[in-house]
Design a protein around this motif. Structure first.
Motif, PDB file in Angstrom:
ATOM      1  N   SER A 320      10.508  16.136  12.184  1.00 44.25           N
ATOM      2  CA  SER A 320      11.433  17.339  11.571  1.00 44.25           C
ATOM      3  C   SER A 320      10.597  18.148  13.065  1.00 44.25           C
ATOM      4  O   SER A 320      11.143  19.158  14.321  1.00 44.25           O
ATOM      5  CB  SER A 320      12.432  17.127  11.233  1.00 44.25           C
ATOM      6  N   TRP A 321       9.681  18.550  12.060  1.00 47.38           N
ATOM      7  CA  TRP A 321       8.567  19.436  12.807  1.00 47.38           C
ATOM      8  C   TRP A 321       7.855  19.543  13.472  1.00 47.38           C
ATOM      9  O   TRP A 321       7.507  19.536  14.756  1.00 47.38           O
ATOM     10  CB  TRP A 321       7.931  19.778  11.479  1.00 47.38           C
ATOM     11  N   LEU A 322       7.533  17.433  14.642  1.00 50.45           N
ATOM     12  CA  LEU A 322       6.699  17.337  15.230  1.00 50.45           C
ATOM     13  C   LEU A 322       7.835  16.949  16.225  1.00 50.45           C
ATOM     14  O   LEU A 322       8.051  16.749  17.630  1.00 50.45           O
ATOM     15  CB  LEU A 322       6.180  16.493  14.997  1.00 50.45           C
ATOM     16  N   SER A 323       9.328  17.845  16.080  1.00 49.37           N
ATOM     17  CA  SER A 323      10.584  17.315  17.115  1.00 49.37           C
ATOM     18  C   SER A 323      10.295  15.533  17.398  1.00 49.37           C
ATOM     19  O   SER A 323      11.018  15.288  18.560  1.00 49.37           O
ATOM     20  CB  SER A 323      10.135  18.130  18.267  1.00 49.37           C
ATOM     21  N   LEU A 324      10.276  14.785  17.372  1.00 51.34           N
ATOM     22  CA  LEU A 324      10.174  13.549  17.139  1.00 51.34           C
ATOM     23  C   LEU A 324      10.883  12.483  16.462  1.00 51.34           C
ATOM     24  O   LEU A 324      11.075  11.342  16.883  1.00 51.34           O
ATOM     25  CB  LEU A 324       8.842  12.429  16.479  1.00 51.34           C
ATOM     26  N   CYS A 325      11.954  13.359  15.601  1.00 53.57           N
ATOM     27  CA  CYS A 325      12.810  12.853  14.994  1.00 53.57           C
ATOM     28  C   CYS A 325      14.138  12.760  15.432  1.00 53.57           C
ATOM     29  O   CYS A 325      14.590  13.131  17.012  1.00 53.57           O
ATOM     30  CB  CYS A 325      13.521  12.689  13.502  1.00 53.57           C
ATOM     31  N   PRO A 326      14.909  12.326  16.115  1.00 50.50           N
ATOM     32  CA  PRO A 326      16.662  11.722  17.029  1.00 50.50           C
ATOM     33  C   PRO A 326      16.949  12.447  16.215  1.00 50.50           C
ATOM     34  O   PRO A 326      17.189  13.482  15.281  1.00 50.50           O
ATOM     35  CB  PRO A 326      17.379  10.310  15.885  1.00 50.50           C
ATOM     36  N   GLY A 327      17.977  13.326  17.316  1.00 50.59           N
ATOM     37  CA  GLY A 327      18.854  14.872  16.544  1.00 50.59           C
ATOM     38  C   GLY A 327      20.160  13.905  16.543  1.00 50.59           C
ATOM     39  O   GLY A 327      20.457  13.061  15.724  1.00 50.59           O
ATOM     40  N   ILE A 330      26.256  16.000  16.250  1.00 49.75           N
ATOM     41  CA  ILE A 330      27.873  15.173  15.048  1.00 49.75           C
ATOM     42  C   ILE A 330      28.690  16.300  15.292  1.00 49.75           C
ATOM     43  O   ILE A 330      28.364  17.184  14.685  1.00 49.75           O
ATOM     44  CB  ILE A 330      27.547  14.428  13.883  1.00 49.75           C
ATOM     45  N   SER A 331      29.776  15.459  15.806  1.00 46.14           N
ATOM     46  CA  SER A 331      31.094  16.456  15.281  1.00 46.14           C
ATOM     47  C   SER A 331      32.437  15.869  15.039  1.00 46.14           C
ATOM     48  O   SER A 331      33.043  14.789  16.104  1.00 46.14           O
ATOM     49  CB  SER A 331      31.064  17.133  16.457  1.00 46.14           C
ATOM     50  N   GLY A 332      32.822  15.553  13.937  1.00 41.82           N
ATOM     51  CA  GLY A 332      34.223  14.883  14.024  1.00 41.82           C
ATOM     52  C   GLY A 332      33.486  13.533  13.999  1.00 41.82           C
ATOM     53  O   GLY A 332      34.282  12.491  13.510  1.00 41.82           O
ATOM     54  N   GLY A 333      32.369  12.790  13.184  1.00 42.25           N
ATOM     55  CA  GLY A 333      32.247  11.802  12.587  1.00 42.25           C
ATOM     56  C   GLY A 333      31.473  11.028  13.831  1.00 42.25           C
ATOM     57  O   GLY A 333      30.954   9.927  13.820  1.00 42.25           O
ATOM     58  N   LYS A 334      31.545  11.752  15.157  1.00 41.70           N
ATOM     59  CA  LYS A 334      30.875  10.911  16.027  1.00 41.70           C
ATOM     60  C   LYS A 334      30.056  12.114  16.468  1.00 41.70           C
ATOM     61  O   LYS A 334      29.825  12.914  16.502  1.00 41.70           O
ATOM     62  CB  LYS A 334      32.289  10.915  17.376  1.00 41.70           C
ATOM     63  N   VAL A 335      29.394  10.895  17.240  1.00 41.08           N
ATOM     64  CA  VAL A 335      27.687  11.320  17.389  1.00 41.08           C
ATOM     65  C   VAL A 335      27.951  11.624  18.732  1.00 41.08           C
ATOM     66  O   VAL A 335      27.587  10.749  20.086  1.00 41.08           O
ATOM     67  CB  VAL A 335      26.846   9.966  16.970  1.00 41.08           C
ATOM     68  N   LEU A 336      27.579  12.806  18.727  1.00 41.31           N
ATOM     69  CA  LEU A 336      27.148  13.346  20.555  1.00 41.31           C
ATOM     70  C   LEU A 336      26.034  13.159  21.669  1.00 41.31           C
ATOM     71  O   LEU A 336      26.140  12.878  22.344  1.00 41.31           O
ATOM     72  CB  LEU A 336      27.357  15.090  20.359  1.00 41.31           C
ATOM     73  N   SER A 337      24.763  13.421  20.524  1.00 39.64           N
ATOM     74  CA  SER A 337      23.594  13.019  20.721  1.00 39.64           C
ATOM     75  C   SER A 337      22.867  12.945  20.142  1.00 39.64           C
ATOM     76  O   SER A 337      23.312  13.412  18.997  1.00 39.64           O
ATOM     77  CB  SER A 337      23.647  14.610  22.100  1.00 39.64           C
ATOM     78  N   ALA A 338      21.848  11.764  20.297  1.00 39.76           N
ATOM     79  CA  ALA A 338      20.416  11.957  19.279  1.00 39.76           C
ATOM     80  C   ALA A 338      19.190  12.260  20.299  1.00 39.76           C
ATOM     81  O   ALA A 338      18.655  11.583  19.423  1.00 39.76           O
ATOM     82  CB  ALA A 338      20.862  10.634  19.114  1.00 39.76           C
ATOM     83  N   ARG A 339      19.728  12.540  20.485  1.00 40.61           N
ATOM     84  CA  ARG A 339      17.951  13.249  21.913  1.00 40.61           C
ATOM     85  C   ARG A 339      17.587  13.737  20.675  1.00 40.61           C
ATOM     86  O   ARG A 339      18.013  14.661  20.444  1.00 40.61           O
ATOM     87  CB  ARG A 339      18.044  13.693  23.059  1.00 40.61           C
ATOM     88  N   THR A 340      15.673  13.475  21.345  1.00 35.58           N
ATOM     89  CA  THR A 340      14.751  14.790  20.043  1.00 35.58           C
ATOM     90  C   THR A 340      14.412  16.075  20.793  1.00 35.58           C
ATOM     91  O   THR A 340      15.169  16.313  21.900  1.00 35.58           O
ATOM     92  CB  THR A 340      13.168  13.752  20.332  1.00 35.58           C
ATOM     93  N   ARG A 341      14.944  16.687  20.432  1.00 35.35           N
ATOM     94  CA  ARG A 341      14.193  18.428  20.651  1.00 35.35           C
ATOM     95  C   ARG A 341      12.851  18.663  20.992  1.00 35.35           C
ATOM     96  O   ARG A 341      12.249  17.868  21.185  1.00 35.35           O
ATOM     97  CB  ARG A 341      14.446  19.258  19.279  1.00 35.35           C
ATOM     98  N   PRO A 379       9.372   7.364  28.816  1.00 33.22           N
ATOM     99  CA  PRO A 379       9.459   8.114  28.163  1.00 33.22           C
ATOM    100  C   PRO A 379      10.444   7.481  26.436  1.00 33.22           C
ATOM    101  O   PRO A 379       9.854   8.340  25.387  1.00 33.22           O
ATOM    102  CB  PRO A 379      10.699   9.168  29.113  1.00 33.22           C
ATOM    103  N   ARG A 380      11.745   7.209  26.737  1.00 28.34           N
ATOM    104  CA  ARG A 380      11.897   6.890  25.404  1.00 28.34           C
ATOM    105  C   ARG A 380      11.264   6.088  24.338  1.00 28.34           C
ATOM    106  O   ARG A 380      11.352   6.365  23.213  1.00 28.34           O
ATOM    107  CB  ARG A 380      13.433   6.760  25.384  1.00 28.34           C
ATOM    108  N   ALA A 381      10.909   4.857  24.846  1.00 26.13           N
ATOM    109  CA  ALA A 381      10.028   4.316  24.558  1.00 26.13           C
ATOM    110  C   ALA A 381       8.515   4.961  23.953  1.00 26.13           C
ATOM    111  O   ALA A 381       8.343   4.717  22.440  1.00 26.13           O
ATOM    112  CB  ALA A 381       9.239   2.961  24.873  1.00 26.13           C
ATOM    113  N   ASN A 382       8.310   5.974  24.543  1.00 23.52           N
ATOM    114  CA  ASN A 382       6.346   6.788  24.294  1.00 23.52           C
ATOM    115  C   ASN A 382       7.198   7.587  23.155  1.00 23.52           C
ATOM    116  O   ASN A 382       6.441   8.057  21.983  1.00 23.52           O
ATOM    117  CB  ASN A 382       6.625   7.357  25.471  1.00 23.52           C
ATOM    118  N   THR A 383       8.214   8.045  23.116  1.00 24.05           N
ATOM    119  CA  THR A 383       8.747   9.325  21.653  1.00 24.05           C
ATOM    120  C   THR A 383       9.016   8.239  20.496  1.00 24.05           C
ATOM    121  O   THR A 383       8.712   8.507  19.266  1.00 24.05           O
ATOM    122  CB  THR A 383       9.771   9.913  22.318  1.00 24.05           C
ATOM    123  N   ALA A 384       9.162   7.250  20.710  1.00 25.40           N
ATOM    124  CA  ALA A 384       9.769   6.005  19.219  1.00 25.40           C
ATOM    125  C   ALA A 384       8.034   5.989  18.632  1.00 25.40           C
ATOM    126  O   ALA A 384       8.224   5.902  17.193  1.00 25.40           O
ATOM    127  CB  ALA A 384      10.252   5.315  19.569  1.00 25.40           C
TER     128      ALA A 384
END
Length: 441
Positions: A320-327, A330-341, A379-384
């Protein structure tokens, strides 16, 4: 009764808050500690010592320091040398609090939030790590500036219609440097220049001769020579940084470790000393055993966070400190975005560069990277993959575990067995039974 309740809520009752500025600093202590709880101090060393003496006289033991540019560094060092516990806090934590329009109120608000335990301290490694980090960052800045002069050389060549980049993958490789230095020395014959190419260059000598026919204008040759001189000067400064880093790592060798395997080849900016042994002796583990972690990447990791990761409660906190984990938007139990910071963390950038180098690796991590690239964009694969590398680095430094590469074939066989198990469960759910063929298709 209300006053007693307020005192019970305080986590750090003897905390102070300092709002850092370029020419002066505002400090606030608890109201009961002094008749004048808010004071202004200058930025000179004598003023900082006077501020430290005043804080100690007021019984302060913990200080919340706002991270403003680089102005906080001398304040942090002076207060820490005086025995105070200094918390470096992010100014964005107080950004959206209304009603604070002056430095006096800022430092009071810092003091109040700190006393209630509502602030979090930023990562500030020890002095021995900070010394190495300063030189490593200087080396990175020199390499960045050196790359800009390479682009200027490329521009001069294109202006003369010398299409060297069309026949060489790297104009500052062995063949490219030999040709450019010959041009600066006065050579104009394309056949003589093409003979400087390395035997491993794939393009033929005729293709290089065609690319080296251009208009040798004097002004472009002058710019090319000056750019090459700046490149060489910066290269010398980089070597000086390498020598300094080598000298700084000598007293940090706390472990006797034997390295297994050969040193990885192909690093774009190799260090001018045996960095692999020096870093392994410092950390106790050889991070370069991880595929994608070169000596430069390992040096960046250790110079930024050090070998001690006890400040991070778990591997999830580290990622999380590296900003590599998914975001977790969440609002109302629904995932609005899971992008990394988005982050300018140097360790994050180094790990992502290491992940990119796995595209042609025959290791298990290389197969994992190519499998992700087939499922998502690069880019997403690189982050993962960078996230996976961060977890490996954490466990190696935290537990002292050695990295063992399973190999590409082992990884592909595991994926095959997982696919068969998934198909079997799917067939069973539909009322069918899956049978493997005796002969492969």
């Amino acid at each position: 009764m209300a006053m007693r309740k307020r005192e019970e809520d305080e986590v750090f009752p003897n905390a102070a808050g300092i709002d850092v500025g370029g020419s002066s600093h505002w400090a606030a202590v608890p109201r009961a500690a002094d008749k004048e709880p808010v004071r202004e101090f200058g930025a000179m060393t004598d003023d900082l010592n006077a501020m430290a003496d005043w804080l100690l006289a007021c019984g302060v033991d913990t200080v919340a320091l706002e991270s403003t540019g680089v102005y906080w560094i001398p304040v942090y060092e002076v207060l820490e040398q005086c025995g105070l516990t200094v918390w470096l806090v992010d100014a964005r934590q107080m950004k959206y609090v209304p009603g604070r329009k002056s430095d006096v109120l800022d430092c009071q608000w810092l003091q109040k939030l700190m006393s209630l335990g509502l602030l979090r301290a930023a990562l500030r490694p020890g002095d021995e790590v900070c010394v190495v980090r300063a030189v490593v960052r200087q080396r990175a800045a020199l390499l960045t500036e050196q790359a800009s002069w390479v682009m200027r050389m490329q521009k001069s060549l294109v202006q003369m219609n010398i299409q060297l980049a069309e026949v060489l993958s790297d104009i500052m490789g062995a063949s490219g440097q030999a040709i450019i230095r010959a041009i600066v020395a006065g050579e104009r014959d394309p056949h003589v220049l093409a003979s400087c190419r390395h035997s491993r260059v794939r393009r033929s000598e005729e293709d290089i001769v065609r690319a080296l026919r251009g208009n040798w204008r004097e002004e472009h040759l002058f710019v090319l020579a000056r750019s090459l001189a700046m490149y060489d000067s910066l290269a010398q400064r980089v070597l000086e940084c390498d020598a300094k880093i080598d000298a700084l790592l000598v007293p940090l060798k706390r472990h006797e470790i034997e390295l297994a395997g050969a040193t990885k080849r192909g690093s774009p900016n190799p260090l001018g000393f045996n960095a692999r042994l020096a870093l392994a002796s410092w950390a106790g583990v050889d991070l370069t055993r991880i595929n994608g972690i070169s000596e430069g990447v390992a040096l960046t990791i250790l110079s930024e966070v050090g070998p001690d990761l006890s400040r991070f409660a778990s591997v999830k906190h580290f990622c999380s400190w590296l900003s590599l984990c998914p975001g977790t938007k969440i609002s109302g139990g629904k995932v609005l975005s899971a992008r990394t910071r988005r982050s300018a963390n140097r360790v994050r950038q180094a790990l992502k560069m290491g992940a990119m180098s796995l595209s042609r690796s025959d290791s298990a991590l290389g197969a994992f990277y190519r499998r992700l690239c087939s499922r998502m964009d690069k880019p997403r694969a690189n982050t993962a993959v960078a996230h996976k590398l961060a977890r490996m680095v954490y466990f190696m430094l935290k537990r002292g575990e050695a990295f063992v590469d399973q190999g590409q074939q082992r990884y592909e066989e595991q994926q095959r067995q997982r696919s068969i198990a998934a198909l079997s469960r799917r067939a069973s759910a539909l009322g069918f039974r899956l049978e493997l063929a005796t002969t492969p298709a």
